[in-house]
Design a protein around this motif. Structure first.
Motif, mmCIF file in Angstrom:
data_model
loop_
_atom_site.group_PDB
_atom_site.id
_atom_site.type_symbol
_atom_site.label_atom_id
_atom_site.label_comp_id
_atom_site.label_asym_id
_atom_site.label_seq_id
_atom_site.Cartn_x
_atom_site.Cartn_y
_atom_site.Cartn_z
ATOM 1 N N ARG A 27 0.814 -1.220 0.000
ATOM 2 C CA ARG A 27 0.000 0.000 0.000
ATOM 3 C C ARG A 27 0.846 1.268 0.000
ATOM 4 O O ARG A 27 0.407 2.327 -0.458
ATOM 5 C CB ARG A 27 -0.895 0.029 1.240
ATOM 6 N N ALA A 28 2.045 1.109 0.564
ATOM 7 C CA ALA A 28 2.856 2.317 0.751
ATOM 8 C C ALA A 28 3.429 2.818 -0.568
ATOM 9 O O ALA A 28 3.633 2.080 -1.521
ATOM 10 C CB ALA A 28 3.979 2.042 1.735
ATOM 11 N N SER A 29 3.715 4.093 -0.563
ATOM 12 C CA SER A 29 4.400 4.696 -1.701
ATOM 13 C C SER A 29 5.867 4.847 -1.353
ATOM 14 O O SER A 29 6.391 4.126 -0.513
ATOM 15 C CB SER A 29 3.772 6.059 -2.033
ATOM 16 N N GLY A 30 6.524 5.823 -1.895
ATOM 17 C CA GLY A 30 7.944 6.014 -1.622
ATOM 18 C C GLY A 30 8.232 6.452 -0.205
ATOM 19 O O GLY A 30 9.372 6.369 0.240
ATOM 20 N N GLY A 31 7.259 6.936 0.564
ATOM 21 C CA GLY A 31 7.511 7.395 1.933
ATOM 22 C C GLY A 31 7.220 6.349 2.983
ATOM 23 O O GLY A 31 6.929 6.696 4.126
ATOM 24 N N ALA A 32 7.297 5.087 2.634
ATOM 25 C CA ALA A 32 6.956 4.015 3.569
ATOM 26 C C ALA A 32 7.900 3.977 4.758
ATOM 27 O O ALA A 32 7.478 3.719 5.881
ATOM 28 C CB ALA A 32 6.978 2.666 2.848
ATOM 29 N N ASP A 33 9.202 4.258 4.540
ATOM 30 C CA ASP A 33 10.172 4.186 5.628
ATOM 31 C C ASP A 33 9.877 5.215 6.709
ATOM 32 O O ASP A 33 10.093 4.977 7.883
ATOM 33 C CB ASP A 33 11.601 4.396 5.106
#
Length: 272
Positions: A27-33
């Motif tokens: 579900r996450a995009s590039g800002g998952a971290d």
């Protein structure tokens, strides 16, 4: 049953944590971290709680196991001492006390030891002989025999050791504490699995599996040593077996013309 439930709980926590991590990554995009930073902040106190709880419970279980082992050795030693001190008593009390000591040890092995992992209660077949000790002591008291104090002291310590052995047969860790510890460790494993980085490699999974195995092993070890007479790591009856064999041999040598008042299982065969 306890072992199966413990393993199942830890495996379920690991699977749920990995599944949640996988779902979040999809579900996450590039800002998952960035979203996972708060999770790592929560893992640290949870990990501390789990480690402290395991350390505390292991100490309690180990102390109970050690106390049970010491009680077994002390009881066997006091039975042997009771037999030896009786050598200084006059007849017929000498022979009667020594015969009762042999029968007491045999009855422990045949009746009380097998039920240590279930009830941890006194076996009446054993108490018959401990009652006989006191009856013979009363006879010596009337005769004002000097060995009475030594015999009474040895018998008192034998009784204390027996009581301790029976008490330590019961689990020292309450079930609610054990299951709270299972929940805490399962939550820790699940949190570690959920907090795996998005760029995780095989080493991350391997270390997570090792950690889960160590936590599970710790739980199983605690459950095992908390049952000192029935677990895989258990206290054997070898000390009492050796004592029973030694004093039975001594009785045969000391009283060749008189049989023991019991059979090999410690059951009375002669009137008191």
């Amino acid at each position: 049953m306890l072992t199966v439930i413990t393993i199942a709980a830890m495996a379920a926590a690991l699977a749920i944590g990995l599944a949640a991590n996988h779902y979040q990554r999809r579900r996450a995009s590039g800002g998952a971290d960035e979203e996972k930073a708060p999770v790592s902040d929560l893992i640290s106190p949870l990990e501390t709680l789990a480690v402290l709880l395991v350390a505390f419970v292991i100490v309690v279980a180990a102390e109970s196991f050690g106390a049970a082992g010491q009680a077994v050795g002390a009881e066997a030693h006091r039975v042997d001492q009771l037999y030896e001190v009786a050598d200084y008593a006059p007849q017929p009390q000498r022979e009667r006390i020594q015969g009762d000591a042999v029968c007491y040890a045999r009855a422990i092995l045949a009746y009380e030891w097998p039920q240590m992992d279930s009830s941890g209660e006194k076996a009446p077949e054993v108490s018959v002989w401990s009652s006989d000790f006191r009856r013979h002591f009363k006879e010596l008291a009337r005769a004002d025999d000097g060995t009475l104090a030594l015999l009474v002291d040895a018998d008192d310590q034998r009784s204390v050791a027996r009581q301790t052995r029976l008490a330590e047969a019961a689990p020292a860790i309450p079930p609610i504490v054990y299951w709270f510890m299972v929940v805490a460790l399962a939550a820790t494993i699940g949190a570690f699995a959920f907090g795996l980085p998005s760029n995780r490699g095989p080493s991350h999974i391997a270390l997570l599996l090792v950690l889960a195995a160590l936590f599970t092993g710790s739980l199983l070890l605690i459950a095992d040593i908390d049952r000192p007479f029935s677990g895989q790591i258990h206290i054997s009856a070898s000390t009492m077996e050796e004592t029973a064999a030694d004093i039975a041999e001594d009785f045969t040598h000391d009283h060749p013309d008189h049989p023991l008042p019991c059979d090999l299982q410690g059951r009375r065969t002669a009137p008191p």
